[in-house]
Write a protein that holds these residues in place. Structure first.
Motif, PDB file in Angstrom:
ATOM      1  N   LEU A  99      -0.542   0.438 -15.932  1.00 39.17           N
ATOM      2  CA  LEU A  99       0.053   1.007 -14.720  1.00 39.17           C
ATOM      3  C   LEU A  99      -0.155   2.509 -14.609  1.00 39.17           C
ATOM      4  O   LEU A  99       0.254   3.121 -13.615  1.00 39.17           O
ATOM      5  CB  LEU A  99       1.559   0.716 -14.684  1.00 39.17           C
ATOM      6  CG  LEU A  99       1.972  -0.744 -14.564  1.00 39.17           C
ATOM      7  CD1 LEU A  99       3.491  -0.876 -14.716  1.00 39.17           C
ATOM      8  CD2 LEU A  99       1.536  -1.327 -13.221  1.00 39.17           C
TER       9      LEU A  99
ATOM     10  N   THR B 293       4.114   3.816  -1.362  1.00 35.52           N
ATOM     11  CA  THR B 293       4.582   4.279  -2.669  1.00 35.52           C
ATOM     12  C   THR B 293       6.058   3.951  -2.839  1.00 35.52           C
ATOM     13  O   THR B 293       6.877   4.296  -1.979  1.00 35.52           O
ATOM     14  CB  THR B 293       4.364   5.790  -2.835  1.00 35.52           C
ATOM     15  OG1 THR B 293       2.953   6.056  -2.831  1.00 35.52           O
ATOM     16  CG2 THR B 293       4.966   6.292  -4.146  1.00 35.52           C
TER      17      THR B 293
ATOM     18  N   ASP C 246       4.249  -6.266  -7.327  1.00 36.14           N
ATOM     19  CA  ASP C 246       5.173  -5.246  -7.834  1.00 36.14           C
ATOM     20  C   ASP C 246       6.616  -5.575  -7.482  1.00 36.14           C
ATOM     21  O   ASP C 246       7.529  -4.816  -7.836  1.00 36.14           O
ATOM     22  CB  ASP C 246       4.794  -3.876  -7.281  1.00 36.14           C
ATOM     23  CG  ASP C 246       3.461  -3.383  -7.803  1.00 36.14           C
ATOM     24  OD1 ASP C 246       2.608  -2.985  -6.975  1.00 36.14           O
ATOM     25  OD2 ASP C 246       3.258  -3.402  -9.042  1.00 36.14           O
TER      26      ASP C 246
ATOM     27  N   SER D 262      -2.482   4.550 -13.854  1.00 31.48           N
ATOM     28  CA  SER D 262      -3.157   5.163 -12.705  1.00 31.48           C
ATOM     29  C   SER D 262      -2.278   5.177 -11.454  1.00 31.48           C
ATOM     30  O   SER D 262      -2.556   5.922 -10.513  1.00 31.48           O
ATOM     31  CB  SER D 262      -4.448   4.401 -12.409  1.00 31.48           C
ATOM     32  OG  SER D 262      -4.172   3.062 -12.027  1.00 31.48           O
ATOM     33  N   ARG D 263      -1.229   4.365 -11.432  1.00 29.81           N
ATOM     34  CA  ARG D 263      -0.375   4.281 -10.239  1.00 29.81           C
ATOM     35  C   ARG D 263       1.036   4.814 -10.447  1.00 29.81           C
ATOM     36  O   ARG D 263       1.829   4.859  -9.503  1.00 29.81           O
ATOM     37  CB  ARG D 263      -0.255   2.814  -9.779  1.00 29.81           C
ATOM     38  CG  ARG D 263      -1.540   2.155  -9.382  1.00 29.81           C
ATOM     39  CD  ARG D 263      -1.280   0.888  -8.585  1.00 29.81           C
ATOM     40  NE  ARG D 263      -0.670  -0.173  -9.373  1.00 29.81           N
ATOM     41  CZ  ARG D 263       0.404  -0.862  -8.995  1.00 29.81           C
ATOM     42  NH1 ARG D 263       1.023  -0.580  -7.861  1.00 29.81           N
ATOM     43  NH2 ARG D 263       0.866  -1.833  -9.760  1.00 29.81           N
ATOM     44  N   THR D 264       1.354   5.239 -11.662  1.00 29.03           N
ATOM     45  CA  THR D 264       2.738   5.567 -12.015  1.00 29.03           C
ATOM     46  C   THR D 264       2.912   7.048 -12.293  1.00 29.03           C
ATOM     47  O   THR D 264       2.081   7.673 -12.947  1.00 29.03           O
ATOM     48  CB  THR D 264       3.166   4.763 -13.252  1.00 29.03           C
ATOM     49  OG1 THR D 264       2.937   3.367 -13.023  1.00 29.03           O
ATOM     50  CG2 THR D 264       4.646   4.970 -13.543  1.00 29.03           C
TER      51      THR D 264
ATOM     52  N   SER E 240       0.811  -1.229   0.000  1.00 28.38           N
ATOM     53  CA  SER E 240       0.000   0.000   0.000  1.00 28.38           C
ATOM     54  C   SER E 240       0.840   1.271   0.000  1.00 28.38           C
ATOM     55  O   SER E 240       0.298   2.358  -0.219  1.00 28.38           O
ATOM     56  CB  SER E 240      -0.998   0.043   1.163  1.00 28.38           C
ATOM     57  OG  SER E 240      -0.369   0.459   2.359  1.00 28.38           O
TER      58      SER E 240
ATOM     59  N   LEU F 156       5.633   4.689  -7.878  1.00 31.46           N
ATOM     60  CA  LEU F 156       4.576   3.704  -8.103  1.00 31.46           C
ATOM     61  C   LEU F 156       3.784   3.592  -6.804  1.00 31.46           C
ATOM     62  O   LEU F 156       4.327   3.168  -5.780  1.00 31.46           O
ATOM     63  CB  LEU F 156       5.174   2.359  -8.500  1.00 31.46           C
ATOM     64  CG  LEU F 156       4.189   1.235  -8.803  1.00 31.46           C
ATOM     65  CD1 LEU F 156       3.380   1.547 -10.061  1.00 31.46           C
ATOM     66  CD2 LEU F 156       4.922  -0.096  -8.966  1.00 31.46           C
ATOM     67  N   SER F 157       2.535   3.970  -6.851  1.00 31.49           N
ATOM     68  CA  SER F 157       1.721   4.020  -5.635  1.00 31.49           C
ATOM     69  C   SER F 157       0.970   2.709  -5.403  1.00 31.49           C
ATOM     70  O   SER F 157       0.840   1.868  -6.282  1.00 31.49           O
ATOM     71  CB  SER F 157       0.727   5.178  -5.723  1.00 31.49           C
ATOM     72  OG  SER F 157      -0.177   4.971  -6.794  1.00 31.49           O
ATOM     73  N   SER F 158       0.485   2.573  -4.179  1.00 32.18           N
ATOM     74  CA  SER F 158      -0.366   1.437  -3.791  1.00 32.18           C
ATOM     75  C   SER F 158       0.234   0.095  -4.196  1.00 32.18           C
ATOM     76  O   SER F 158      -0.416  -0.735  -4.831  1.00 32.18           O
ATOM     77  CB  SER F 158      -1.763   1.596  -4.415  1.00 32.18           C
ATOM     78  OG  SER F 158      -2.345   2.821  -4.059  1.00 32.18           O
ATOM     79  N   VAL F 159       1.484  -0.106  -3.845  1.00 35.11           N
ATOM     80  CA  VAL F 159       2.184  -1.314  -4.291  1.00 35.11           C
ATOM     81  C   VAL F 159       1.631  -2.551  -3.581  1.00 35.11           C
ATOM     82  O   VAL F 159       1.116  -2.487  -2.464  1.00 35.11           O
ATOM     83  CB  VAL F 159       3.700  -1.215  -4.081  1.00 35.11           C
ATOM     84  CG1 VAL F 159       4.278  -0.083  -4.928  1.00 35.11           C
ATOM     85  CG2 VAL F 159       4.055  -1.033  -2.612  1.00 35.11           C
TER      86      VAL F 159
END
Length: 124
Positions: free
Chosen positions: A65, A17, A91, A67-69, A15, A84-87
């Protein structure tokens, strides 16, 4: 000769980053017409292109990716950064920074240059 070096934490909790930096020497990240990418390789899987930032500062992301990158750069330090968020444990991978003359790097390209890579493990 351009060289790339990845740096960042080797362990990230779920969760959180993930943040990695690529330091470039022997060439400027603003030199036309180069693109600076992040790719990764999960254990037992192939290489995955995550995204790139162009010499102009324009960014490109792989749809899965996006939306998270986030890829950014610090031209004063000649560095570019991956966030990179919400890992999740999925990942977990070796992360590489790459230079090429196209947004999606091609290892057969004469201008393809890759860093040594850094292992990132996502685990609590």
């Amino acid at each position: 000769q351009v060289q790339l070096q990845e740096s960042g934490p080797g362990l990230v909790k779920p969760s959180q980053t993930l943040s990695l930096t690529c330091t470039v020497s022997g060439g400027s990240i603003t030199t036309k017409y180069y693109y600076w990418s992040w790719i990764r390789q999960p254990p037992g899987k192939g290489l995955e292109w995550m995204g790139a930032i162009a010499y102009s500062g324009i960014t490109y992301y792989t749809p899965s990716l996006k939306s998270r990158t986030s890829i950014s750069r610090d031209t004063s330090k000649n560095q570019f950064t991956l966030q990179l968020s919400s890992v999740t444990p999925e990942d977990t991978a070796v992360y590489y920074c790459v230079r090429d003359q196209q947004p999606q790097p091609y290892s057969g390209s004469g201008s393809y240059t890759r860093g040594q890579g850094t292992q990132v493990t996502v685990s609590s």
